[in-house]
Write a protein that holds these residues in place. Structure first.
Motif, PDB file in Angstrom:
ATOM      1  N   PRO A 102      -9.538  -2.429  -3.865  1.00 32.31           N
ATOM      2  CA  PRO A 102      -8.455  -1.851  -4.666  1.00 32.31           C
ATOM      3  C   PRO A 102      -8.988  -0.886  -5.705  1.00 32.31           C
ATOM      4  O   PRO A 102     -10.136  -0.990  -6.145  1.00 32.31           O
ATOM      5  CB  PRO A 102      -7.809  -3.078  -5.319  1.00 32.31           C
ATOM      6  CG  PRO A 102      -8.844  -4.144  -5.268  1.00 32.31           C
ATOM      7  CD  PRO A 102      -9.688  -3.874  -4.071  1.00 32.31           C
ATOM      8  N   LYS A 103      -8.137   0.073  -6.074  1.00 31.54           N
ATOM      9  CA  LYS A 103      -8.536   1.050  -7.087  1.00 31.54           C
ATOM     10  C   LYS A 103      -8.649   0.413  -8.460  1.00 31.54           C
ATOM     11  O   LYS A 103      -9.445   0.837  -9.291  1.00 31.54           O
ATOM     12  CB  LYS A 103      -7.517   2.205  -7.131  1.00 31.54           C
ATOM     13  CG  LYS A 103      -7.427   3.012  -5.849  1.00 31.54           C
ATOM     14  CD  LYS A 103      -6.345   4.070  -5.968  1.00 31.54           C
ATOM     15  CE  LYS A 103      -6.177   4.842  -4.672  1.00 31.54           C
ATOM     16  NZ  LYS A 103      -5.080   5.836  -4.750  1.00 31.54           N
ATOM     17  N   THR A 104      -7.805  -0.588  -8.703  1.00 34.34           N
ATOM     18  CA  THR A 104      -7.823  -1.297  -9.981  1.00 34.34           C
ATOM     19  C   THR A 104      -8.010  -2.782  -9.714  1.00 34.34           C
ATOM     20  O   THR A 104      -7.857  -3.268  -8.592  1.00 34.34           O
ATOM     21  CB  THR A 104      -6.512  -1.079 -10.756  1.00 34.34           C
ATOM     22  OG1 THR A 104      -5.417  -1.614  -9.990  1.00 34.34           O
ATOM     23  CG2 THR A 104      -6.267   0.408 -10.992  1.00 34.34           C
ATOM     24  N   GLY A 145      -9.900  -8.015  -1.559  1.00 31.34           N
ATOM     25  CA  GLY A 145      -9.673  -8.053  -3.000  1.00 31.34           C
ATOM     26  C   GLY A 145      -8.308  -7.607  -3.464  1.00 31.34           C
ATOM     27  O   GLY A 145      -8.005  -7.654  -4.662  1.00 31.34           O
ATOM     28  N   TYR A 146      -7.453  -7.171  -2.556  1.00 29.75           N
ATOM     29  CA  TYR A 146      -6.101  -6.756  -2.936  1.00 29.75           C
ATOM     30  C   TYR A 146      -5.211  -7.970  -3.190  1.00 29.75           C
ATOM     31  O   TYR A 146      -5.407  -9.042  -2.596  1.00 29.75           O
ATOM     32  CB  TYR A 146      -5.461  -5.928  -1.819  1.00 29.75           C
ATOM     33  CG  TYR A 146      -6.068  -4.583  -1.585  1.00 29.75           C
ATOM     34  CD1 TYR A 146      -5.667  -3.460  -2.325  1.00 29.75           C
ATOM     35  CD2 TYR A 146      -7.040  -4.400  -0.595  1.00 29.75           C
ATOM     36  CE1 TYR A 146      -6.220  -2.215  -2.089  1.00 29.75           C
ATOM     37  CE2 TYR A 146      -7.597  -3.150  -0.351  1.00 29.75           C
ATOM     38  CZ  TYR A 146      -7.183  -2.063  -1.103  1.00 29.75           C
ATOM     39  OH  TYR A 146      -7.725  -0.826  -0.861  1.00 29.75           O
ATOM     40  N   LYS A 147      -4.231  -7.788  -4.068  1.00 31.92           N
ATOM     41  CA  LYS A 147      -3.127  -8.724  -4.151  1.00 31.92           C
ATOM     42  C   LYS A 147      -2.045  -8.214  -3.209  1.00 31.92           C
ATOM     43  O   LYS A 147      -1.701  -7.034  -3.256  1.00 31.92           O
ATOM     44  CB  LYS A 147      -2.602  -8.820  -5.579  1.00 31.92           C
ATOM     45  CG  LYS A 147      -3.595  -9.478  -6.536  1.00 31.92           C
ATOM     46  CD  LYS A 147      -3.001  -9.684  -7.915  1.00 31.92           C
ATOM     47  CE  LYS A 147      -3.980 -10.438  -8.801  1.00 31.92           C
ATOM     48  NZ  LYS A 147      -3.425 -10.673 -10.161  1.00 31.92           N
ATOM     49  N   GLY A 187       4.870   0.164  -9.932  1.00 28.86           N
ATOM     50  CA  GLY A 187       4.473   0.587  -8.598  1.00 28.86           C
ATOM     51  C   GLY A 187       3.310  -0.188  -8.015  1.00 28.86           C
ATOM     52  O   GLY A 187       2.701  -1.041  -8.664  1.00 28.86           O
ATOM     53  N   VAL A 188       3.000   0.138  -6.771  1.00 22.99           N
ATOM     54  CA  VAL A 188       1.913  -0.518  -6.041  1.00 22.99           C
ATOM     55  C   VAL A 188       0.938   0.538  -5.534  1.00 22.99           C
ATOM     56  O   VAL A 188       1.275   1.711  -5.398  1.00 22.99           O
ATOM     57  CB  VAL A 188       2.455  -1.351  -4.863  1.00 22.99           C
ATOM     58  CG1 VAL A 188       3.389  -2.451  -5.367  1.00 22.99           C
ATOM     59  CG2 VAL A 188       3.178  -0.475  -3.834  1.00 22.99           C
ATOM     60  N   GLU A 189      -0.274   0.108  -5.237  1.00 22.19           N
ATOM     61  CA  GLU A 189      -1.305   1.037  -4.766  1.00 22.19           C
ATOM     62  C   GLU A 189      -1.074   1.506  -3.338  1.00 22.19           C
ATOM     63  O   GLU A 189      -1.347   2.653  -2.988  1.00 22.19           O
ATOM     64  CB  GLU A 189      -2.686   0.371  -4.828  1.00 22.19           C
ATOM     65  CG  GLU A 189      -3.313   0.362  -6.188  1.00 22.19           C
ATOM     66  CD  GLU A 189      -4.785  -0.020  -6.116  1.00 22.19           C
ATOM     67  OE1 GLU A 189      -5.378   0.068  -5.012  1.00 22.19           O
ATOM     68  OE2 GLU A 189      -5.327  -0.393  -7.164  1.00 22.19           O
ATOM     69  N   GLN A 224       2.691   4.021  -6.510  1.00 22.71           N
ATOM     70  CA  GLN A 224       2.206   4.722  -7.698  1.00 22.71           C
ATOM     71  C   GLN A 224       1.812   6.150  -7.304  1.00 22.71           C
ATOM     72  O   GLN A 224       1.638   6.450  -6.124  1.00 22.71           O
ATOM     73  CB  GLN A 224       0.996   3.981  -8.273  1.00 22.71           C
ATOM     74  CG  GLN A 224       1.311   2.584  -8.772  1.00 22.71           C
ATOM     75  CD  GLN A 224       0.066   1.777  -9.075  1.00 22.71           C
ATOM     76  OE1 GLN A 224      -1.052   2.161  -8.710  1.00 22.71           O
ATOM     77  NE2 GLN A 224       0.243   0.637  -9.732  1.00 22.71           N
ATOM     78  N   PRO A 225       1.696   7.053  -8.275  1.00 20.82           N
ATOM     79  CA  PRO A 225       1.207   8.405  -7.949  1.00 20.82           C
ATOM     80  C   PRO A 225      -0.121   8.330  -7.195  1.00 20.82           C
ATOM     81  O   PRO A 225      -1.007   7.545  -7.549  1.00 20.82           O
ATOM     82  CB  PRO A 225       1.028   9.043  -9.332  1.00 20.82           C
ATOM     83  CG  PRO A 225       1.992   8.314 -10.206  1.00 20.82           C
ATOM     84  CD  PRO A 225       2.014   6.891  -9.709  1.00 20.82           C
TER      85      PRO A 225
END
Length: 300
Positions: A42-44, A67-69, A114-116, A146-147
């Motif tokens: 994930p990015k975050t 690692g994503y939710k 938003g979401v990734e 998300q953007p």
């Protein structure tokens, strides 16, 4: 998702996981897919992915392991129960939130910020009622992202004339010593009617006089065994990849990857942050807006 499709999947839910193939093999292939496309983390720290048509976890489990939710949405609770068991086995249940419900209402459970990423893989997209529902879902996905968020779509290309080739209408899907799964397709103008036939070998009561039923491969050697037939049908939308490509670009996605591998279509696209889209009388109107805090889209 039509009522007929939902009824069909509920009917075959106990066998669907077997029908989709070996999970461990699919798990490794899906992990490889995400890693090869630079989506392996994930990015975050709290990066969220929505898995539409999550089923028994073909995409959800690999995403959670990476690692994503994951918000896993499907209309079949039995399949989501299998998904949760698999998440427990891999110690990622805390990263998975299962939602049994309508795919077209998934934005009701997504966070306001938003979401990734949103994935709609397998052949989920074609199982919506019609092309207008497909467009509405893509708009909702855009709203939820998300953007610079990512959308992944995969589906079978059933729109080309080649797909109507007689040899492609009858498809042996999977079999083992106790189960035979096959399907055949009837092509209509905008849809394909998919008939699925599942034969399951069952033991019978030796005290009963009923003779065993012959299998597709000949008589059953054990006279106390018989084959039970489960059958049903549902419709798929005949989506053409060119129509999806054009619509994604119009509503504000940049196509990052396109693949047509033997009729299996893959899109990976990224959301542009400066588009606004509204549905009005089934027409799509486009208006470019300045990107501030409000990036979500209105659907009338």
């Amino acid at each position: 998702m039509s009522a007929q499709t939902q009824s069909h999947y509920d009917y075959l839910a106990d066998y669907y996981d077997w029908m989709t193939g070996d999970f461990e093999t699919n798990f490794e292939e899906t992990l490889k897919f995400f890693r090869n496309n630079n989506l392996d983390k994930p990015k975050t720290e709290n990066g969220i992915v929505v898995d539409l048509g999550a089923g028994s976890g073909a995409q959800t489990i690999p995403l959670a392991v990476l690692g994503y939710k994951v918000i896993a949405v499907d209309f079949c609770q039995k399949l989501l129960n299998i998904l949760e068991e698999r998440a427990k086995e891999r110690n990622v249940l805390d990263k998975v939130n299962t939602i049994c419900g309508d795919l077209l209402k998934f934005t009701e459970v997504t966070p306001e910020n938003g979401v990734e990423m949103v994935v709609c893989m397998g052949d989920t997209l074609t199982q919506l009622g019609n092309m207008e529902e497909v467009k509405r879902l893509l708009i909702k996905i855009l709203n939820a992202l998300q953007p610079n968020g990512t959308i992944i779509l995969t589906f079978q290309n059933l729109a080309d004339a080649d797909a109507e080739n007689t040899l492609n209408k009858f498809i042996p899907m999977r079999n083992d010593d106790n189960t035979i799964f096959t399907c055949y397709m009837e092509f209509e103008k905008t849809h394909v009617r998919v008939h699925e036939l599942l034969y399951v070998k069952q033991n019978s009561d030796p005290n009963q006089k009923e003779e065993s039923q012959p299998s597709l491969y000949g008589p059953t050697p054990d006279k106390y065994q018989k084959w039970k037939l489960y059958q049903g049908w549902y419709k798929k939308v005949r989506l053409h990849y060119e129509d999806i490509w054009e619509f994604l670009r119009k509503i504000g996605f940049q196509i990052k990857k396109f693949e047509n591998r033997n009729g299996h279509i893959t899109f990976i696209a990224q959301k542009e942050p400066d588009r606004d889209v509204m549905f009005n009388n089934n027409e799509v109107e486009f208006q470019k807006v300045e990107f501030r805090k409000m990036w979500r889209f209105k659907i009338l």
